[in-house]
Scaffold this active site. Structure first.
Site, PDB file in Angstrom:
ATOM      1  N   GLU A 165      28.318  35.637 -12.718  1.00 28.09           N
ATOM      2  CA  GLU A 165      27.845  34.531 -13.573  1.00 28.09           C
ATOM      3  C   GLU A 165      29.066  33.938 -14.254  1.00 28.09           C
ATOM      4  O   GLU A 165      30.183  34.463 -14.106  1.00 28.09           O
ATOM      5  CB  GLU A 165      26.816  35.036 -14.595  1.00 28.09           C
ATOM      6  N   HIS A 179      19.664  28.020 -26.203  1.00 27.33           N
ATOM      7  CA  HIS A 179      19.306  29.233 -25.458  1.00 27.33           C
ATOM      8  C   HIS A 179      19.525  30.502 -26.265  1.00 27.33           C
ATOM      9  O   HIS A 179      18.745  31.453 -26.168  1.00 27.33           O
ATOM     10  CB  HIS A 179      20.157  29.272 -24.190  1.00 27.33           C
ATOM     11  N   HIS A 190      22.352  26.699 -23.016  1.00 21.37           N
ATOM     12  CA  HIS A 190      22.445  27.099 -21.601  1.00 21.37           C
ATOM     13  C   HIS A 190      22.585  25.822 -20.780  1.00 21.37           C
ATOM     14  O   HIS A 190      21.864  24.851 -21.011  1.00 21.37           O
ATOM     15  CB  HIS A 190      21.182  27.868 -21.192  1.00 21.37           C
ATOM     16  N   ARG A 230      28.812  33.283 -26.189  1.00 21.24           N
ATOM     17  CA  ARG A 230      28.484  34.550 -25.531  1.00 21.24           C
ATOM     18  C   ARG A 230      28.761  34.490 -24.030  1.00 21.24           C
ATOM     19  O   ARG A 230      28.438  33.505 -23.362  1.00 21.24           O
ATOM     20  CB  ARG A 230      27.005  34.895 -25.752  1.00 21.24           C
ATOM     21  N   ARG A 283      29.909  29.207 -20.456  1.00 19.27           N
ATOM     22  CA  ARG A 283      28.696  28.434 -20.696  1.00 19.27           C
ATOM     23  C   ARG A 283      28.905  27.222 -21.617  1.00 19.27           C
ATOM     24  O   ARG A 283      28.363  26.148 -21.389  1.00 19.27           O
ATOM     25  CB  ARG A 283      27.705  29.390 -21.347  1.00 19.27           C
TER      26      ARG A 283
HETATM   27  C1  SIN Z   1      20.657  33.378 -17.132  1.00 14.60           C
HETATM   28  O1  SIN Z   1      20.035  34.014 -16.307  1.00 14.60           O
HETATM   29  O2  SIN Z   1      21.341  32.395 -16.862  1.00 14.60           O
HETATM   30  C2  SIN Z   1      20.589  33.799 -18.556  1.00 14.60           C
HETATM   31  C3  SIN Z   1      21.426  34.966 -18.748  1.00 14.60           C
HETATM   32  C4  SIN Z   1      21.920  34.994 -20.155  1.00 14.60           C
HETATM   33  O3  SIN Z   1      21.457  34.271 -21.024  1.00 14.60           O
HETATM   34  O4  SIN Z   1      22.876  35.739 -20.381  1.00 14.60           O
END
Ligand code: SIN
Length: 519
Positions: free
Chosen positions: A126, A350, A241, A385, A289
């Protein structure tokens, strides 16, 4: 500031006695409860029901250094970089060094992480992770499956009494700042007496117009702690997000399109079909993010559009259906085939990096008051975060809160002789005021901020708060309005105090800084 919502003397209210009260039925609350020794009587307060916690919505997964090519040191550096260098380094070490052990504990408790044919855990990537370290369950149903297992375990524990549909209104303290319990509203106000109170009520998404959180997430625990005099920290840092599903027909909270979709090859595109993240950050679509959200916001503002697109058509239907069943089905219900269509997305509130200030054991500035999960500010996220560190935080710090309670010297507690003030009958148009607060926070406390906008919003929220404080509040939506204005004000005040752009706090016209070596 009004000290209590309740306006009758505590000693006149129906009272039950416990050793520990935990407010919040998300992963941090449940995990804390399960780690508390079974000889202690625990009350678990849940605002709605156990099936309605934001932890259940977590898709992507839970980050931990469990693979041979990874280590807590690499995870530590990624966390610190994503945080723009503002994270509390000692607590980040606690987070990453305990990650693997807590994952194993979850597995022992019956959580089934996705694995290959040989039983090796599968991990994905991610944003801003230098290693593929995100464990997942049921493809994109990680939060749901972990939570279902925790809920079923909590239900078997005879020392845990669950109070669903109970709103935490107040944290009761003595003059010397020691905690004596809470006031909760179910059918009526009641006191739950306890010398150890844990706030695990989650974040603040309901204060914003567009959030991936349930709209009942209105910072109630943070507000109650603030009224009780607990210290808050990092309140200016609100995470957006990058990819919520753009669905103008829906008036619900926005559906998340997991960052893991980009982890598996999804590319962001603008209305001209350009893959704009290629030119904006070394990590392209997997930049941190805050960076991706801001770049999407910039694209939307410049082009005058209200969304961009996510393109994962490079993967076939079978793969997408298996890897992202929740997202696949949701999009299908809304007329979009992930394998054939571009997915319209926009950034949405988010997560909250700020909250009740705690140490590495979840202890706050008040004796007997703890916080964990999103309501707490351990400082591990700094200004932004790192993806999938939130579920990890819930279990690592939830377990440490339990450890500290298990080792505490539990004494009999008395209620203070408080006689809270009387208030006038409420004439507030709660619905209209709630919408106005959400709009102000969205427009002026969101992705891009300016001193003028922050002052404008602060002025409005201060008026709303003052009206609420003078009124006799009796319903959940009235308590929420007070809490939203209170916590929203703290966000705006902290944002006004920080003039530079850093992490998720972006001030228009101020250069961006980062306090940690660049990528
Ligand atoms: C996501 O699945 O993108 C959310 C994961 C997160 O908020 O860390």
């Amino acid at each position: 500031m009004r000290r209590y919502i309740v306006n009758s003397p505590f000693k006149k209210l129906p009272t039950q006695e416990f050793d520990v009260v935990i407010a919040g039925g998300g992963l941090s609350g449940l995990y804390t409860a399960l780690n508390i020794r079974s000889s202690l009587r625990v009350a678990l307060l849940v605002k709605a029901n156990l099936a309605q916690a934001n932890s259940l919505l977590a898709q992507g997964g839970i980050a931990a250094a469990v693979k041979d090519d990874d280590s807590p040191e690499i995870h530590y550096k990624d966390t610190l970089r994503a945080s723009a260098g503002l994270a509390n380094t000692d607590n980040v070490k606690v987070l990453v060094e305990n990650g693997s052990a807590e994952i194993k504990h979850l597995a022992l408790l019956g959580v089934k992480f996705d694995s290959d044919d040989q039983g090796n855990w599968l991990t994905t990537s991610e944003g801003a992770h230098k290693r593929a370290r995100i464990l997942h369950c049921g493809g994109d149903a990680t939060g749901k499956l972990i939570m279902q297992q925790m809920i079923s375990l909590v239900r078997t524990r005879s020392n845990i009494e669950v109070f669903e549909n109970h709103f935490l209104t107040d944290i009761i303290t003595h003059q010397d700042n020691t905690v004596a319990g809470v006031v909760a509203m179910g059918d009526h106000f009641k006191v739950l007496k306890a010398g150890q109170v844990v706030v695990a009520t989650g974040g603040i998404g309901g204060i914003y117009q567009h959030s991936t959180n349930y709209s009942i997430t209105t910072g109630d625990g943070i507000a109650a702690a603030l009224r009780a005099g607990a210290r808050l920290n990092n309140m200016e840092f609100v995470q957006f997000h990058p990819t919520a599903f753009y669905n103008p027909g829906s008036n619900k909270s926005l559906f998340l399109i997991s960052e893991a979709v980009r982890g598996e090859g999804g590319i962001l595109k603008n209305h001209k079909g350009e893959a704009f993240m290629q030119f904006r950050h070394k990590f392209k679509d997997l930049a941190p993010r805050d960076v991706v959200s801001r770049e999407i916001f910039r694209e939307m503002t410049e082009a005058g559009t209200d969304h961009v697109f996510l393109d994962i058509r490079s993967k076939g239907q079978k793969y997408l259906q298996t890897r992202f069943p929740t997202i696949f089905d949701h999009l299908k219900e809304n007329g979009i085939s992930m394998h054939n269509h571009l997915i319209p997305v926009l950034p949405a509130q988010h997560y909250f990096m700020g909250g009740i200030q705690t140490n590495a054991y979840g202890q706050t500035s008040l004796q007997g008051l703890y916080a964990c999960g999103e309501a707490a500010c351990t400082g591990v996220h700094g200004a932004n975060r790192l993806a999938s560190n939130s579920l990890l935080e819930c279990v690592v710090f939830g377990s440490r809160v339990a450890e500290s309670i298990n080792n505490a010297n539990l004494k009999q507690v008395d209620l203070p002789d408080e006689n809270p003030a009387k208030y006038t009958k409420s004439r507030l148009d709660i619905k209209a005021l709630t919408l106005s607060v959400r709009k102000m926070m969205q427009d002026y406390g969101g992705i891009a901020r300016s001193p003028q906008g922050l002052v404008h919003a602060l002025d409005h929220l201060t008026k709303v708060m003052a009206m609420c404080e003078l009124s006799d509040l009796k319903s959940s939506d009235a308590f929420e309005l007070l809490n939203m204005s209170l916590v929203g004000r703290e966000i705006l005040l902290a944002a006004l105090a920080r003039r530079e752009s850093i992490g998720s706090h972006y001030m228009e016209e101020e250069p961006e800084i980062a306090l940690y070596p660049v990528w």
